[in-house]
Design an enzyme around this catalytic site. Sequence first.
Site, PDB file in Angstrom:
ATOM      1  N   ALA A   1       0.985  -1.096  -0.062  1.00 36.49           N
ATOM      2  CA  ALA A   1       0.015   0.042   0.154  1.00 36.49           C
ATOM      3  C   ALA A   1       1.123   1.151  -0.036  1.00 36.49           C
ATOM      4  O   ALA A   1       2.033   1.126   0.767  1.00 36.49           O
ATOM      5  CB  ALA A   1      -0.889  -0.022   1.308  1.00 36.49           C
TER       6      ALA A   1
ATOM      7  N   ASP B   1      -9.737   9.456  11.567  1.00 36.47           N
ATOM      8  CA  ASP B   1      -9.630   9.146  10.365  1.00 36.47           C
ATOM      9  C   ASP B   1     -10.026   7.885  10.167  1.00 36.47           C
ATOM     10  O   ASP B   1      -9.553   7.085   9.378  1.00 36.47           O
ATOM     11  CB  ASP B   1      -8.272   9.462   9.745  1.00 36.47           C
ATOM     12  CG  ASP B   1      -8.137   9.607   8.029  1.00 36.47           C
ATOM     13  OD1 ASP B   1      -9.203   9.995   7.628  1.00 36.47           O
ATOM     14  OD2 ASP B   1      -7.223   9.168   7.465  1.00 36.47           O
TER      15      ASP B   1
ATOM     16  N   ALA C   1       0.787   5.465   0.211  1.00 33.47           N
ATOM     17  CA  ALA C   1      -0.188   6.832   0.349  1.00 33.47           C
ATOM     18  C   ALA C   1       0.911   8.098   0.150  1.00 33.47           C
ATOM     19  O   ALA C   1       2.044   7.923  -0.376  1.00 33.47           O
ATOM     20  CB  ALA C   1      -0.618   6.745   1.749  1.00 33.47           C
ATOM     21  N   SER C   2       0.094   9.116   0.591  1.00 32.36           N
ATOM     22  CA  SER C   2       0.968  10.418   0.237  1.00 32.36           C
ATOM     23  C   SER C   2       2.279  10.668   1.243  1.00 32.36           C
ATOM     24  O   SER C   2       3.376  11.301   0.591  1.00 32.36           O
ATOM     25  CB  SER C   2      -0.082  11.659   0.511  1.00 32.36           C
ATOM     26  OG  SER C   2      -0.408  11.774   1.843  1.00 32.36           O
TER      27      SER C   2
ATOM     28  N   ALA D   1       3.550   8.050   3.261  1.00 35.79           N
ATOM     29  CA  ALA D   1       4.361   6.675   3.347  1.00 35.79           C
ATOM     30  C   ALA D   1       3.704   5.437   2.641  1.00 35.79           C
ATOM     31  O   ALA D   1       2.768   5.491   2.061  1.00 35.79           O
ATOM     32  CB  ALA D   1       4.329   6.357   4.890  1.00 35.79           C
ATOM     33  N   GLN D   2       4.645   4.279   2.788  1.00 35.51           N
ATOM     34  CA  GLN D   2       4.100   3.116   2.227  1.00 35.51           C
ATOM     35  C   GLN D   2       4.230   2.001   3.054  1.00 35.51           C
ATOM     36  O   GLN D   2       5.069   2.279   4.252  1.00 35.51           O
ATOM     37  CB  GLN D   2       4.696   2.768   0.911  1.00 35.51           C
ATOM     38  CG  GLN D   2       6.277   2.597   0.893  1.00 35.51           C
ATOM     39  CD  GLN D   2       6.848   2.401  -0.402  1.00 35.51           C
ATOM     40  OE1 GLN D   2       6.370   2.929  -1.417  1.00 35.51           O
ATOM     41  NE2 GLN D   2       7.841   1.441  -0.553  1.00 35.51           N
ATOM     42  N   VAL D   3       3.742   1.116   3.000  1.00 32.78           N
ATOM     43  CA  VAL D   3       3.826  -0.202   3.850  1.00 32.78           C
ATOM     44  C   VAL D   3       4.047  -1.566   3.217  1.00 32.78           C
ATOM     45  O   VAL D   3       3.600  -1.928   2.211  1.00 32.78           O
ATOM     46  CB  VAL D   3       2.282  -0.577   4.525  1.00 32.78           C
ATOM     47  CG1 VAL D   3       2.125  -1.718   5.112  1.00 32.78           C
ATOM     48  CG2 VAL D   3       1.618   0.811   5.099  1.00 32.78           C
TER      49      VAL D   3
ATOM     50  N   LYS E   1       6.073   0.437   7.972  1.00 33.38           N
ATOM     51  CA  LYS E   1       5.677   1.525   7.556  1.00 33.38           C
ATOM     52  C   LYS E   1       6.857   2.417   7.408  1.00 33.38           C
ATOM     53  O   LYS E   1       7.580   2.595   8.268  1.00 33.38           O
ATOM     54  CB  LYS E   1       4.595   2.482   8.117  1.00 33.38           C
ATOM     55  CG  LYS E   1       3.867   3.449   7.621  1.00 33.38           C
ATOM     56  CD  LYS E   1       2.874   4.131   8.504  1.00 33.38           C
ATOM     57  CE  LYS E   1       2.144   5.289   7.771  1.00 33.38           C
ATOM     58  NZ  LYS E   1       0.792   5.802   8.593  1.00 33.38           N
TER      59      LYS E   1
END
Length: 534
Positions: free
Chosen positions: A136, A298, A138-139, A141-143, A163
């Site tokens: 995954a 969130d 995102a803006s 970080a990534q996992v 992460k």
Amino acid sequence: MLRAFRSIARLVRAARVLGRHDALFPLELREEMPGVLLMLMPLAKIRLPWEAAPERTGDAGERLATALAALGPAYIKLGQFLATRPDIIGDALAEDLRSLQDRLPPFGMGEARAIIEEGLGKPLGEVFREISSPIAAASIAQVHKARTKPAHENEEERDVAVKVLRPGIEQRFARDLESFFWVAEQIERHYAPARRLRPVEVAGTLADSVKLEMDLRLEAAAMSEMAENIAKDKGFRVPKIDWERTARRVMTMEWIEGIPASDRAALVAAGHDMHRLGMQVIQSFLLHAMRDGFFHADMHQGNLFVDEAGNLVAVDFGIMGRIGPNERRFMAEILYGLVQRDYVRVAEVHFEAGYVPQSKNIHAFAQALRSVAEPIFGRPARDVSMGKLLAQLFQVTEQFDMRTRPELLLLQKTMVVVEGVARHFDPDHNIWESAEPVLKSWMMERMGPEARIEEAAAGALQLGRVMANLPEVLDRAERTARLLAESVDEEGVRIHPASAEAIARAQEARSPWRHPAFWAAIGAAGALILTKLF
């Protein structure tokens, strides 16, 4: 001046990207734009030979989301942040911007390996036995999924989620935030109609949020704090943090085996009780907000999983909300008063909290609340929105000079999101029936006799602290009197009049008998004594 040139250069680039996506001057809003902006439209839409032609499809919100995604992480985060402020940009645009969840491609494994090794201070092979490619992105970080390599004999191998912050993300955000602040300042200074949107405050809130998300140790701490808060709760949990494998730019946590909350069909196929899940997400959020004053801000479907036991598991704790004890009590009373349709009490709470000036008429305010809430009751459960009702109530309170409360807006925004998750699980879910037992229980616990005794005891303890200092106060008074006696001659005490006046003012200010806290403590002690006697 240099800051202005840097900001203008970056904003010109951003304007061109927005213009080519027809998101800078959307057709739907052109009638409301100043003429000088419309004159700039052709410049913003010029396409250079090496630039691809954009697809101008969808409504204004969809085009804006596409353009922000093309501009990169800082603008994606800006869009995500604005999506949390429907009070500023409107519900329709906020809904379109919520699509900016995971829009960025992942960065390479080589860069991820370097960041992990630098953060943990060890070669990757000493920490993890294996690590996957990104699952995954995102803006910020990534996992990755990884398997730990035991650091000592008593440690077992475990599957974990790792992460990793994007390379250079801090510097890129710093540059773009500088531009955001500059343009916000110019708008607020030169365009009066936009001041009500508080652009500088919006930029500042975004900057604060980003700073927290740039240190993954802070996110880990938030997860740890919530884990402690909900340790005895059922139906909701958070992943455990691996502190030995966590640093500023790397965070390692328990791997969650579960079904994404967004995949309703898979949840139904697995036999999960969708009505119970809808109730669980509402009640968990209210419990965290009202009991703990600390909630996941969130909590959309993309950040929730359902494990095999049917527990909701939350991830991505980059955005958290906090509300103080007073705000919790006021909000609980407001919500419970609405459930009971006791509009006078709801109005009283607003006045007691100081949300509405005392100069306003409380019964007129109760009437205004009734005008908003009453049409909702009696409608089908699926048509009743708690979050939207709160939004309408806040709009009504503006007519009574209610000041904006940022902490309540974040709570309201999260409630709207959580409500959407509950309806995703169970379209016919009755939000009010789920909320009522939590609110009622909280109010009985916090406002019943036992809670009053605890408050009185706390006041008595404060009184004890004041009285404990009394011998020292008396001793100082005695020493002062002795010094004064030694300073007296036939004409009296030799102190300058200005000094004497200053001493008198200071002594008056320090006197415990004149301090409001002292009398509050006396009152609390009296309440405690009466409670014990009767």
